[in-house]
Enzyme design. Sequence first.
Site, PDB file in Angstrom:
ATOM      1  N   HIS A  67      41.587 -42.693  34.832  1.00 57.23           N
ATOM      2  CA  HIS A  67      41.730 -42.278  36.409  1.00 57.23           C
ATOM      3  C   HIS A  67      42.280 -40.813  36.518  1.00 57.23           C
ATOM      4  CE1 HIS A  67      44.927 -41.957  39.722  1.00 57.23           C
ATOM      5  NE2 HIS A  67      43.941 -42.526  40.182  1.00 57.23           N
ATOM      6  N   GLU A  70      38.944 -38.742  36.288  1.00 55.83           N
ATOM      7  CA  GLU A  70      38.427 -39.010  37.623  1.00 55.83           C
ATOM      8  C   GLU A  70      38.944 -38.021  38.627  1.00 55.83           C
ATOM      9  OE1 GLU A  70      39.542 -40.620  41.582  1.00 55.83           O
ATOM     10  OE2 GLU A  70      39.490 -42.470  40.287  1.00 55.83           O
ATOM     11  N   HIS A  71      40.157 -37.836  38.517  1.00 59.86           N
ATOM     12  CA  HIS A  71      40.666 -36.636  39.604  1.00 59.86           C
ATOM     13  C   HIS A  71      40.237 -35.309  39.112  1.00 59.86           C
ATOM     14  CE1 HIS A  71      44.310 -38.337  42.245  1.00 59.86           C
ATOM     15  NE2 HIS A  71      43.724 -39.276  41.645  1.00 59.86           N
TER      16      HIS A  71
END
Lengths: 426, 425
Positions: A67, A70-71
């Site tokens: 995650h 992803e950022h």
Amino acid sequence: MKVIRYDQLQEQLFYERLNNGLGVYILPKKEFNKTYATFTTKYGSVDNCFTPYGKTSMKKVPDGIAHFLEHKLFEKEDGDVFQTFSKQGASANAFTSFTRTAYLFSSTANVEENLETLLDFVQEPYFTEQTVEKEKGIIAQEIRMYDDHPDWRLYFGTIESMYHNHPVKIDIAGTVESISHITKDLLYECYETFYHPSNMLLFITGPVDPLTTLEQIRNNQTKKTFRSPKEIERFRYEEPPHVARKKHVIEMNVQTPKCLVGIKAKHVYAKGKEKLKHECAMGLLLDYLFGKSSPHYEWLYQQGLIDETFMVDYTEESDFGFGLIGGDTSQPDQLAEEIQRILVQFSDIDDEQVERMKRKKIGSFLRSLNSLEYIANQFTRYAFDEMSLFDVVRTLQSLTSDDIKAVARECFMHEQFAVCQVVPKR
Amino acid sequence: MFQEEVKTIGGLRLHVIPTKKYKTNTLVLKMKAPLCEQDITMRALVPYVLQNATERHPSMKAFRTYLDELYGATLQVDLTKKGEHHVITIRMDVANEKFLGDTSALLREALTLFSDMLFRPLTEQGGFSVAIVEQEKRALKQKIQSLFDDKMRYAQHRLIEEMYKGSPYALDVHGKLNDVDTIDAKRLYKHYEHMLKHDEMDLYIVGDVTLTDVEHDVAERFSLEARPLRSIETTTLTKRTNVQEVIEKQDVKQGKLHLGYRTNTTYNDADYNALQVWNGIFGGFAHSKLFMNVREKASLAYYAASRIESHQGMMMVMAGIEPSNYGRSLEIIHAQAEAMRNGQFSDEEIIQTKAVIRNQLLETVDTARGMIEISYHNVIATRQRPLDEWLEGIEKVTREDIVRIGEKIELDTIYFLTEKDGEKQ
């Protein structure tokens, strides 16, 4: 290039696997204004232990890193990719699930430029110590937001209760503590391992011409060099078939209690037609038992045990599968008991009921095809497990009452159930 | 763009939006009345009672089983505020049989069911079914209470409550907890009869159909007397001498910072498009000043955004922050608003924002719900703004227009939901 026609649905799907291994799917939708594209890697929060590319042994990485990556992919040396997309009139986003990380845009103009931007930003990582540190504050606030959210806590509390070892039990964003260990080198290591085109899928749907779009993608990809594809070794956690914890209660600052009953699937097929059938059968059965037309729903509602937040859902991905049933309730213990009683007492479903439920499921499948987002995201999810979204109707039609009773025999016993409740703090 | 055919049939306005985009047909009824403290709780209860049972399908199970037989037709109700109007929305969505290899006329069946629900609900002794009303009263109380549990929604509600204290806009669409128990099945039915006579009623049909296809079927099933249109005067907030600051403490991990501004501009105004652009540069998107400065530069929040309430003349800013960063976050938000007022935004920001707003509007009309919402703005407002004019209006907005809008925007209330003292871990 291959063309697959679905006559009943009046759809055509164009497909090609590029030389670098990337799977490209295009579903033209002439009537729509927007084009929606997702670029997805088969890499999610459960992939927390694997052999990094170029290494020979398994490595455990911090929770929440997929995650976090992803950022960070949105930030480049010359600024934020959101800026580029909005200059081109697009709306961009991304999400990380248990098994996937997807980058996407939708736009009604400049589709070519936006597609180019999507492919390039995902394939050109730029991580620095400084930008990684900065992101920790932002993601910490994302985690805090979920900490205060009772439905999210309930959802994860239930999954956590079902699993002993499987990383599906770990929150996708990780914890404030776990993300503090993330470094730029770790991000590159994950990126190198999982973002190879052969581990990714591009899905485009909207008013596009499939041939020119495919040509554009080919050109974009041949300009870049990629290492040769390599099978990814992911650690397989030993997971006992029964649930880890029967009941878990979370005290929070709420007024209305909440309760979920989780059903842990015992057998999860790895992929393909059998998996799709298993998922469809379980989904149909849970809807039959707890959907709004069921006698149980009516009874629970009349008893004051449930309200319109009551939901039932079944998820099956890679090597895990679970059902969730519940919602807001003034009597969480009684609701938990009644749901489990209904499950274990189930013994039969007749053909007429099966037919009615099939009709319902086929109708809702058609409805879901109204959404380009649904088509792209679900198509990708199924494709990663070697299934096809467009086989859902056929699979539903093929189900028999025996198939449905078989999934009940597999899962509807107490050792497969876990209860989680959110209750007001005393 | 989309086509819309409108026809008034007695007290019902029928809107048909023909499109081949979808595999289903959508029916949406909107019932609108002025927001009013005396009847809002009854209005909140009515649609939930209606969706339980009809004369022909006299139980939830019978009703829902019939929906399943219509290939899983869906039925949903919800409540919204549009300015100082209370709007009840009832949606039914049914598969288009041409994708099923079935020849039954599903849309007509759905229309019949819809009209049964409205005109032939399950009744007893001159009222709704007592059992159903009691059951829905319980569910409504639980729903009103659960607002407290979702802190983002709660903070938004509290901001509006404080900002519009004493005016109808402060009401929660679900009504008032204390009023629920005063309602009985007979009184509710009487009120429903009143609503059928006086509410403004709009029925939308979106799908692969034309007005000619459905007009007759609708007229046959929906007989509503013509009614005068009620216009309401929206309360104008008077300027406060000082900005109101409300701090509420609860057991929370993240602080919810919500700011309310008076925009003094609504959908009815010619400069509404300029307000949209202003909001877009300021906080509407991921390229906006709030996102870039509160999140990307200062790492203070995961979300930091603004949005406008088109029919109320209000703008809201919201951010989820560490409780100790209250002062710093406010400072940055104020600085962005100040920059906007001073015209400190580039031509590029204007172009970018217009492109994104245009995209957003065009994407909105890719969904049946979106087309209905765009069209319904023109029912709520006194001004008609068809989509092509709307798009053109956005294009024409100049830097001067944006600066002028900024001069009208005034901060009214700051609401902060934060942790209790001494709880810091």
